[in-house]
Design a protein around this motif. Structure first.
Motif, PDB file in Angstrom:
ATOM      1  N   ASN A  21       0.679  -1.385   0.148  1.00  0.00           N
ATOM      2  CA  ASN A  21       0.066   0.300   0.208  1.00  0.00           C
ATOM      3  C   ASN A  21       1.010   1.480  -0.518  1.00  0.00           C
ATOM      4  N   SER A  22       1.502   1.571  -1.410  1.00  0.00           N
ATOM      5  CA  SER A  22       2.626   2.490  -1.743  1.00  0.00           C
ATOM      6  C   SER A  22       1.468   4.181  -1.360  1.00  0.00           C
ATOM      7  N   THR A  23       2.389   4.948  -0.740  1.00  0.00           N
ATOM      8  CA  THR A  23       2.328   5.882  -1.119  1.00  0.00           C
ATOM      9  C   THR A  23       2.592   7.062  -1.739  1.00  0.00           C
ATOM     10  N   TYR A  24       1.450   7.221  -2.658  1.00  0.00           N
ATOM     11  CA  TYR A  24       2.241   7.857  -4.148  1.00  0.00           C
ATOM     12  C   TYR A  24       2.870   8.921  -3.628  1.00  0.00           C
ATOM     13  N   SER A  25       3.642   9.665  -4.809  1.00  0.00           N
ATOM     14  CA  SER A  25       4.217  11.043  -5.264  1.00  0.00           C
ATOM     15  C   SER A  25       4.801  11.350  -3.571  1.00  0.00           C
ATOM     16  N   SER A  47      11.211  11.691  -5.569  1.00  0.00           N
ATOM     17  CA  SER A  47      10.465  12.242  -5.691  1.00  0.00           C
ATOM     18  C   SER A  47       9.390  10.782  -6.513  1.00  0.00           C
ATOM     19  N   LYS A  48       9.605   9.408  -6.584  1.00  0.00           N
ATOM     20  CA  LYS A  48       9.396   8.372  -6.779  1.00  0.00           C
ATOM     21  C   LYS A  48       9.244   7.419  -5.723  1.00  0.00           C
ATOM     22  N   ALA A  49       8.671   7.623  -4.490  1.00  0.00           N
ATOM     23  CA  ALA A  49       9.028   6.695  -3.564  1.00  0.00           C
ATOM     24  C   ALA A  49       8.162   5.799  -3.201  1.00  0.00           C
ATOM     25  N   ASP A  50       7.345   5.884  -4.553  1.00  0.00           N
ATOM     26  CA  ASP A  50       6.356   4.498  -4.919  1.00  0.00           C
ATOM     27  C   ASP A  50       6.996   3.485  -5.380  1.00  0.00           C
ATOM     28  N   CYS A  51       7.824   3.707  -6.149  1.00  0.00           N
ATOM     29  CA  CYS A  51       8.682   2.866  -6.993  1.00  0.00           C
ATOM     30  C   CYS A  51       9.569   1.868  -5.804  1.00  0.00           C
ATOM     31  N   ALA A  52      10.049   2.424  -4.218  1.00  0.00           N
ATOM     32  CA  ALA A  52      10.989   1.899  -3.326  1.00  0.00           C
ATOM     33  C   ALA A  52       9.642   1.355  -2.076  1.00  0.00           C
ATOM     34  N   LEU A  54       7.396  -0.072  -4.341  1.00  0.00           N
ATOM     35  CA  LEU A  54       7.221  -1.586  -4.779  1.00  0.00           C
ATOM     36  C   LEU A  54       8.294  -3.017  -4.622  1.00  0.00           C
ATOM     37  N   LEU A  55       9.711  -2.367  -4.927  1.00  0.00           N
ATOM     38  CA  LEU A  55      11.115  -2.370  -4.570  1.00  0.00           C
ATOM     39  C   LEU A  55      10.884  -3.132  -3.247  1.00  0.00           C
ATOM     40  N   HIS A  56      11.008  -2.498  -1.570  1.00  0.00           N
ATOM     41  CA  HIS A  56      10.219  -3.710  -0.684  1.00  0.00           C
ATOM     42  C   HIS A  56       9.761  -4.731  -1.174  1.00  0.00           C
ATOM     43  N   GLY A  57       8.510  -4.784  -1.689  1.00  0.00           N
ATOM     44  CA  GLY A  57       7.716  -5.592  -2.112  1.00  0.00           C
ATOM     45  C   GLY A  57       8.365  -6.639  -2.248  1.00  0.00           C
ATOM     46  N   LEU A  58       8.888  -6.804  -4.050  1.00  0.00           N
ATOM     47  CA  LEU A  58       9.418  -7.263  -3.990  1.00  0.00           C
ATOM     48  C   LEU A  58      10.773  -8.573  -3.601  1.00  0.00           C
ATOM     49  N   LEU A  59      11.385  -7.615  -2.545  1.00  0.00           N
ATOM     50  CA  LEU A  59      12.261  -8.276  -1.649  1.00  0.00           C
ATOM     51  C   LEU A  59      11.555  -9.562  -1.127  1.00  0.00           C
ATOM     52  N   HIS A  60      10.166  -9.423  -0.312  1.00  0.00           N
ATOM     53  CA  HIS A  60      10.009 -10.001   0.213  1.00  0.00           C
ATOM     54  C   HIS A  60       8.466 -10.779  -0.440  1.00  0.00           C
TER      55      HIS A  60
END
Length: 62
Positions: A21-25, A47-52, A54-60
């Motif tokens: 559940n990312s916080t966009y922008s 400026s792209k914390a939403d991608c961070a 997603l990367l954290h989710g992919l790790l798990h």
């Protein structure tokens, strides 16, 4: 409670399903995460914390 999967950085838990559940922008300080193991494919721009998220989710994910 199953435990805190964030605090176990040496052996991250993996799951079949990961919901992010990312916080966009959201702006975040990407300079402090250059050596973080979660971002082995690269650190996302400030400026792209939403991608961070997603990367954290992919790790798990399995």
């Amino acid at each position: 409670m199953l435990g805190d999967f964030v605090s176990d950085v040496d052996n991250p838990r993996t799951f079949d399903v990961v919901r992010v559940n990312s916080t966009y922008s959201l702006r975040w300080d990407s300079k402090n995460y250059e050596d973080d193991f979660r971002f082995k494919f690269g650190v996302t721009p400030a400026s792209k914390a939403d991608c961070a998220f997603l990367l954290h989710g992919l790790l798990h994910s399995n």
